[in-house]
Design an enzyme around this catalytic site. Structure first.
Site, short mmCIF file in Angstrom:
data_model
loop_
_atom_site.label_atom_id
_atom_site.label_comp_id
_atom_site.label_asym_id
_atom_site.label_seq_id
_atom_site.Cartn_x
_atom_site.Cartn_y
_atom_site.Cartn_z
N ASP A 397 32.80 30.33 37.63
CA ASP A 397 31.80 30.96 36.77
C ASP A 397 30.95 31.86 37.67
O ASP A 397 30.18 31.37 38.50
CB ASP A 397 30.96 29.85 36.12
N HIS A 398 31.10 33.16 37.48
CA HIS A 398 30.44 34.09 38.41
C HIS A 398 28.92 34.14 38.23
O HIS A 398 28.21 34.72 39.04
CB HIS A 398 31.05 35.49 38.22
N ARG A 399 28.43 33.51 37.17
CA ARG A 399 26.96 33.42 37.03
C ARG A 399 26.40 32.47 38.08
O ARG A 399 25.23 32.54 38.44
CB ARG A 399 26.59 32.87 35.64
#
Ligand code: CAO
Length: 429
Positions: A397-399
């Site tokens: 999850d690049h967040r």
């Protein structure tokens, strides 16, 4: 007096389930431990006991109904309780103490002012103006919203007293996805008469596939995914594994080694073992290491969780993995077997493939996809030598996880897998 028996909370990760059997009928005298319904969720079969003895007055559900926590199951004639408060004594003689929750099949209307061009049940709804009050919702709905990255204060509740139900969250997500800045809209399958092009056969989609499909789609649409590919030289590990197999006289796969190695990296990189909190403002770093293992079963994909992998030796992991995948294939896992995972491993290496991009299993923030190891020529500085190379990938999850952290994770994993001295607890007993 009449007692209404409702479905208890089925636990984290199971929001509703289909009834496969109703073994009671009106007039039956039942004990507290007698099973009144058998449920089939996306993951397991569960028997629900009455928990109260009495005579069945009415059965409110039937096989194939979909029910959730609070759904009314049966009305039971029970003996008058001896000790009652004055408030309870007077009005409650022949009536249920609480109005039953409506069954899932007939949820409260979702939208008050539907878009005239859309059917009510699927119309995406815009968020209501904020009331400033905390939103009313059950823990399972809150968890569902959290998994989808949905802020409940933006959702309009259609349940009693404005309570937010699961469908409200789903409609809100649909609405958000339909907005230009909110990502791509949910796909609409074309109505197509395939039979006009050639012979066809219709096959029902299994319940596990339907439900896991919804979750996968939601995860894919709400989590900004990136996948990092890498490989490890597992020549020594494989030789060691084979020697262990010989001495133990039983099958030992790569997975227990992978689990130990993954947990070692997770301990060094807590962000990969974290979740975003409901507000999206902070990360929850988990100090436990419960690893979900994707298991392919005839009914679909399920992900049982092996707990406290950091505290278990290789032998324990081998046994637990064998036991859990067997239970999964026989649909005998319990709801708690799926709960609390902090990271998932999906291994397709036993089947083949050179690489794939697994989908993150929310609320986790990363997942490891393992492909098939092969002998490959590797240049050792002076010549090419055959080495056994394992390809794998980390979707994240690049967040939460930066690309640099992801590649640090996969590089560190390669180092540990290629150097047995770095792997802890390798004894079988
Ligand atoms: N490279 C090379 N060989 C591998 C391997 C790899 N990465 N992983 C497994 N193998 C070998 C095993 O050693 C075994 O060989 P032997 O029979 O000679 O001992 C064979 O392949 C079969 O292994 P397995 O898959 O039965 O065993 P496992 O412990 O590796 O995996 C389990 C167990 C439950 C994970 C697996 O059976 C399974 O269900 N995998 C599918 C998971 C899945 O569907 N994921 C997709 C999710 S996204 O849709």
């Amino acid at each position: 007096m009449t007692k209404e028996i409702v479905l208890p909370d089925l636990g984290e990760g199971i929001d509703n389930a289909e009834i496969s059997e109703v073994p009671v009928k009106p007039g039956d005298t039942i004990g507290a431990d007698d099973i009144i319904i058998v449920l089939e969720s996306d993951k397991a079969t569960m028997e629900i006991p009455a928990e109260t003895e009495g005579v069945v007055k009415k059965v409110h559900v039937k096989p194939n109904d979909v029910v959730s926590a609070g759904s009314l199951l049966i009305s039971l004639e029970v003996a008058e309780e001896k000790e009652k408060s004055p408030v309870e004594k007077t009005p409650v003689k022949e009536k249920p103490t609480e109005p039953p929750a409506p069954p899932v099949k007939d949820p409260a209307p979702v939208v008050e002012t539907p878009d005239v061009t859309e059917p009510v049940s699927s119309a995406p709804v815009p968020p209501p103006p904020s009331t400033g009050l905390p939103p009313l919702a059950s823990p399972s709905v809150r968890k569902f919203a959290r998994e989808l990255g949905c802020d409940l204060s933006e959702v309009k509740g259609s349940g009693p007293k404005g309570r937010i139900i699961r469908e409200d969250v789903q409609n809100f997500i649909k609405w958000r996805l339909s907005q230009p800045a909110g990502g791509s809209p949910a796909p609409v399958l074309p109505v197509e008469d395939f039979a006009k092009w050639g012979p066809v056969e219709n096959q029902p989609v299994s319940r596990i596939k339907k439900i896991s499909g919804q979750r996968l789609q939601a995860a894919w649409q709400t989590i900004p995914h990136v996948t990092q590919y890498d490989k490890a030289d597992i020549t020594d590990l494989n030789n060691f594994r084979k020697s262990l197999q010989l001495s133990a006289g039983k099958k030992i796969s790569f997975l227990p080694f992978l689990m130990k190695a993954v947990v070692k990296v997770l301990q060094e990189m807590p962000v990969i073992n974290s979740s975003l909190d409901a507000s999206g403002e902070s990360l929850v770093l988990k100090k436990y290491y419960h690893i979900g293992i994707a298991v392919d079963t005839p009914h679909g994909l399920v992900v049982p969780v092996i707990r406290d992998v950091d505290q278990k030796g290789l032998g324990e992991l081998v046994d637990e993995l064998t036991e859990k995948s067997e239970l999964a294939r026989n649909r005998k896992l319990k709801p708690e077997d799926f709960q609390g995972g902090t990271f998932t491993i999906s291994s397709l290496g036993g089947i083949g493939g050179t690489g794939f991009s697994p989908i993150v299993n929310p609320p986790q923030v990363a997942i490891l996809g393992v492909s098939r190891a092969e002998h490959q020529p590797v240049f050792d500085g002076s010549e090419f030598v055959p080495r056994y190379i394992l390809p794998y990938s980390l979707s994240y999850d690049h967040r939460v996880v930066d690309g640099a952290d992801a590649v640090r994770f996969t590089s560190r994993l390669a180092k540990i897998l290629s150097d047995l001295s770095q792997l802890p607890d390798l004894k079988l007993l």
